[in-house]
Design an enzyme around this catalytic site. Structure first.
Site, PDB file in Angstrom:
ATOM      1  N   ALA A   1     -25.548  19.521  12.667  1.00  0.00           N
ATOM      2  CA  ALA A   1     -27.342  19.003  12.247  1.00  0.00           C
ATOM      3  C   ALA A   1     -26.215  17.488  11.409  1.00  0.00           C
ATOM      4  O   ALA A   1     -25.641  17.817  10.618  1.00  0.00           O
ATOM      5  CB  ALA A   1     -28.004  19.307  11.220  1.00  0.00           C
TER       6      ALA A   1
ATOM      7  N   VAL B   1     -33.453  13.174  10.545  1.00  0.00           N
ATOM      8  CA  VAL B   1     -34.368  12.268  11.303  1.00  0.00           C
ATOM      9  C   VAL B   1     -35.224  11.575  10.218  1.00  0.00           C
ATOM     10  O   VAL B   1     -35.737  10.998  10.596  1.00  0.00           O
ATOM     11  CB  VAL B   1     -34.806  13.251  12.323  1.00  0.00           C
TER      12      VAL B   1
ATOM     13  N   GLU C   1     -36.196   9.399   7.553  1.00  0.00           N
ATOM     14  CA  GLU C   1     -36.468   7.606   7.840  1.00  0.00           C
ATOM     15  C   GLU C   1     -36.499   7.770   9.118  1.00  0.00           C
ATOM     16  O   GLU C   1     -36.767   6.635   9.195  1.00  0.00           O
ATOM     17  CB  GLU C   1     -35.684   7.601   6.240  1.00  0.00           C
TER      18      GLU C   1
END
Ligand code: FES
Ligand code: FES
Lengths: 423, 162, 338
Positions: free
Chosen positions: C284, C287, C289
């Site tokens: 991972a 996401v 901003e």
């Protein structure tokens, strides 16, 4: 084996939120708590000649009034220690706090605000960052209004211009906006018999709040506890101390829990905002659509204090060339003091401003060359192994894949050829 | 200022309280009666966080003097459902991730309830209209609209108990 | 007349603080019934990070999501975390939580190795609430039994600690060269708009948002982040603006400071582009901003596509659009007269 990663699991606390049981900052309450209010400057730029809180102090129901003299260390900031918690000799914007009051009711606290006598000597204000850069502009701190200058140099910009077939220039500006979390800033401070200060606050960075409180109050970190309530939206606006020092000082002074909630108007006038930027772009391209040079000059209106202005601008500059492969880049960012609201951290941290600027500029270039905007982007897009103007080589860059998938969702004006890399 | 003793009926329960003419319903509910599920985001009737139902109609309680709510039925989020007995709307808000920070949720849910009570098969536009007075800064409304649709469906299929 | 157009915008955005160290730390304890408690200083401000972090801990420990309880954001009860900023929590705190869970798991595997009579803990794996032998999963023992054995028989409670700090460098002040971030995300958005040339009103009909986030720990919450960002980007592009006069905010209420409502928001189509990275927890990145960054320029570029007017200063209000249309008309007339 079943995997938990990748599962569509609802928020762990959604059941509390939808039943009204989540406790936000504004919901905090303690028996016998006091309500605080903050006096803000009536002028955008002025010397403080006199500050007399006697009449406010004498109002029945007022428990304590604090001014700059009550703050053990009245300075804070991240890259620049330029901001007082409570104004000393000068005010620099309309949100500057001058005094704070704790009273047994909100009404009394509001009434007491009006009983604080302040005498100002107005100073000329400066509200336009470009004017503020002029050598003879009124100064807000020290010798110059330019708080910082950030530079990125990559390749050879002059060589880039000489290799360009076409040069496109644009000036783009972005406005000041508010985070506008639906929950305003809200916190409660209490002090126990051992002198342990506990602050419950609706914030994004409890550990920063704690360290800043420790410095400001001159109390060791093991005697300060910051607990985060449910947070009704942050977006960068709850990134730093705001009201916490006031309510801690008032709680220490009175021995009672003190609560403070900003009004919506205070949210707009006295908390941080997204910096307005003026961005001048100049780009050089070859006829075939290859970007060869890009120059950017960015002026950021810091407002009265630097706050996160320098770090925001530096992130903006680093991404100033946009998501494209450009061999020759020159970027200059200027952070300029004005008597406007303070720019702080806000979702995207400088990049939304630049993103608007470079993407509109990019379309303009494509149009000049008569190339479809999507094809122009595909031609110049960063790919695995590309460098940013910082010289950093990027590893995983599925940018073209995001273009392909976006097109797949709602289509594009024309068919484009997707190369292997985009898959 | 003269205080008056009035009776407020909140979520089916009666409360006898003292209020001044200028006391606002949102403050009385939150500060005097402890119904802090009703939120306050602006105090000027713009954000909808303070939405309650007054005789079934959504009202911004930050604009309404408490006195004017006498002899009316007030429903707050605490009266919509509890963690043990969720209203289908609450269930749908959870499942569809219609809450992020959750601050708008109480008002949003009550506006949605008023809609579904009047119209069990709302269109997407009707849903958007019904919640257009409730600001949400987090979700972009997509999942909220989806949740209201899902709740409407659940309620008409009878696997919910409105 | 109403005219339609499409516009595109792309972006690159980093995860974490610029150059400065920005660590996160976490503690994990596996209880005697196989459930676990995770302590982290990270704050959930609505984005759903606490849920994602619980998923990371559960996956690493091989237990169910519901078996994990999160204790968060209390400076005297949870370990240091730099905070919920810079789209950093999933990546940085996520790594810290994964390491802490892995540290606790080490004890579990060592104890389980004895219980299952295998030579080395390396032969074992955790999943579905059990610890099992990698190539013969039928030989297994429950995490609960192992945790109990570890705590009460071996006297080694399965606890773990972990921290993570991305590798970065400061930038050279003259050239700006360096490695300010460890990971970057990319995105593209396409807007379809309809512009009313009589009123200058822009109606956004559709937004497509494709965002690279490495690997979505929780796609439901990732979608929510994208949709919410698009709304904020739409407000930035078309309506929001603080108006200051001599430093005084002239519109300090939602009465005149206009936020997008449910009626302003178009259909948002999201695509989560997953290209896992080796440095992120289970691949991972983040996401939070980025989702708002391409929206305003995509809309402004779509306006140009629709009516040939390029807006250079945000927000693209109806009055600016009308003024530009009039200007263009005047220029056209002049050209014809020449
Ligand atoms: S608090 Fe009543 S509408 Fe905002
Ligand atoms: S979920 Fe945060 S305001 Fe709606």
């Amino acid at each position: 084996m079943t995997h938990v990663i990748g599962q569509r699991i609802p928020r762990h606390d959604a059941i509390l939120q939808v039943t009204g049981k989540a406790e936000y900052g504004i919901d905090l309450a303690r028996r016998g708590m006091l309500h605080a209010k903050v006096l803000r400057s009536a002028l955008p730029h002025a010397k403080l000649l006199k500050l007399d809180t006697t009449r406010a102090r004498n109002l029945p129901g007022v428990a304590a009034v604090i001014t700059a003299a009550d703050v053990p260390n009245n300075r804070f900031g991240f890259t620049h220690l330029d901001q007082p918690l409570l104004a000393e000799d000068k005010v620099r914007y309309r949100g500057d706090a001058i005094a704070a009051i704790a009273a047994d009711s909100l009404k009394t606290a509001e009434e007491a605000l009006r009983l604080i006598d302040v005498e100002y000597e107005p100073l000329p204000g400066i509200f336009d960052p470009v004017q503020a850069m002029e050598p003879d502009a009124p100064k807000i701190h020290g010798e110059s209004n330019i708080a910082s200058h950030i530079k990125i140099r990559y390749g050879d910009i002059e060589l880039g211009w000489s290799r360009s077939d076409e040069i496109v220039e644009d000036t783009l500006t972005t406005q000041m906006i508010e985070h506008a979390s639906i929950e305003p800033h809200a916190a409660l401070a209490e002090v126990d018999g051992r002198g342990m200060v506990t602050v419950h606050s609706s914030v994004q960075r409890p550990f920063l709040i704690a360290t800043d409180l420790s410095k400001i109050l001159k109390i060791p970190l093991n005697r300060i506890r910051v607990v985060v309530t449910a947070v009704g939206g942050g977006f960068g606006g709850k990134n730093e101390i705001t009201m916490e020092p006031y309510i801690c000082l008032l709680a220490l002074k009175t021995g009672k829990p003190v609560k403070l909630v900003y009004t919506r108007e205070e949210e707009f006038q006295a908390t941080t905002v997204r910096h307005p930027y003026i961005v001048k772009y100049k780009s050089g391209v070859k006829k075939d659509g290859t970007l060869v040079a890009r120059q950017a000059r960015i002026v950021s209106d810091a407002g009265a204090y630097v706050s996160w202005g320098e770090s925001t601008l530096s992130k903006a500059c680093i991404h100033g060339a946009g998501p494209y492969r450009i061999p020759n880049v020159k970027i200059d960012g200027y952070l300029v003091y004005t008597n406007n609201s303070i720019g702080g951290a806000m979702r995207g941290f400088g990049v939304p401003q630049l993103g608007f600027a470079h993407e509109v500029h990019t379309d303009h270039i494509a149009e000049k060359l008569g190339i479809d905007p999507l094809e122009f982007r595909l031609k110049n897009a960063l790919v695995d192994g590309s460098s940013l103007p910082t010289g950093q080589v990027l590893e995983s860059v599925p940018l073209k894949e995001t273009m392909r998938q976006a097109v797949q969702l709602i289509g594009w004006k024309k068919e484009v050829a997707w190369d292997e890399k985009a898959r | 200022m003269i205080e008056r003793q009035i009776e407020l009926r909140v979520n089916g329960q009666s409360f006898t309280i003292l209020v001044k003419p200028q006391d606002l319903l949102v403050d009385v509910l939150r500060d005097q009666l402890g119904f802090t599920g009703t939120k306050k985001g602006c105090g000027t009737g713009e954000c909808g966080a303070c939405t309650i139902l007054l005789d079934g109609k959504p009202v911004n309680s930050c604009l309404m003097p408490a006195l004017r709510a006498r002899n009316k039925d007030i429903i707050t989020i605490e009266g919509l459902g509890t963690p043990e007995h969720l209203h289908p709307l609450q269930q749908a808000f959870i499942e569809n991730a219609a809450v992020q920070c959750g601050f708008c949720a109480p008002g949003m849910l009550l506006s949605a309830k008023a809609l579904l009570d009047a119209n069990s098969h709302p269109t997407e536009t009707e849903i958007r209209q019904a919640i257009s007075g409730n600001l949400c800064r987090c979700t972009g409304y997509a999942k909220i609209v989806q949740a209201v649709k899902a709740a409407a469906q659940a309620m008409t299929q009878g696997d919910g108990n409105p | 007349m109403k005219k339609r157009g499409k516009g595109i915008a792309c972006m690159v955005y980093p995860i974490g603080f610029t150059s400065y160290p920005n660590p996160s730390a976490a503690f994990v304890q596996v209880n005697q019934d196989g459930s676990a408690v995770v302590l982290t200083g990270a704050t959930d401000v609505g984005q759903g990070s606490t849920t994602a972090l619980a998923q990371i801990a559960a996956e690493e420990l091989g237990i169910a999501y519901d078996a994990v309880t999160m204790v968060t954001s209390d400076t005297q009860r949870t370990p240091f975390d730099l905070g919920s900023v810079a789209s950093r929590v999933t990546y940085i705190t996520g790594n810290a939580v994964k390491r802490a869970a892995g540290d606790a798991k080490k004890t579990l595997l060592q104890v389980a190795a004895e219980m299952l009579d295998v030579m080395s803990p390396d032969e074992l794996e955790a999943g579905d609430g059990k610890i099992y032998v990698k190539n013969s999963p039928d030989r297994n023992v429950s995490v609960a039994a192992v945790a109990r054995e570890a705590t009460l028989v071996k006297g080694r409670p399965p606890i773990g600690e972990g921290s993570y700090n991305p590798t970065t460098t400061f930038l050279d002040p003259e050239t700006g060269h360096g490695k300010p971030y460890e990971a970057y995300v990319f995105a593209t958005q396409i807007a379809e708009v309809e512009v009313d040339t009589e009123t200058g009103q822009v109606d956004v009909l559709k937004i497509a948002a494709a965002h690279d986030c490495g690997k979505a720990i929780n796609p439901l919450l990732v979608e929510g982040q994208i949709e919410g960002g698009v709304a904020m980007g739409l407000g930035y592009g078309l309506m929001e603006e603080m108006v200051l006069e001599n430093g005084v905010v002239k519109n300090p209420q939602f009465t005149d400071y206009i936020l997008p409502t449910a009626l302003d928001m178009p259909l948002i189509e999201t695509a989560i582009v997953e290209v896992p990275v080796s440095t992120g927890p289970f691949g991972a990145k983040g996401v939070g901003e980025p989702s708002l960054i391409p929206t305003a320029p995509a809309i402004v570029n779509a306006i140009y596509d629709a009516i040939g007017i390029r807006i250079y200063d945000l927000p693209a209000t109806p009055s600016k659009i009308l003024a530009a249309l009039k200007e263009k008309e005047r220029a056209n007339i002049l050209k014809e007269e020449e």
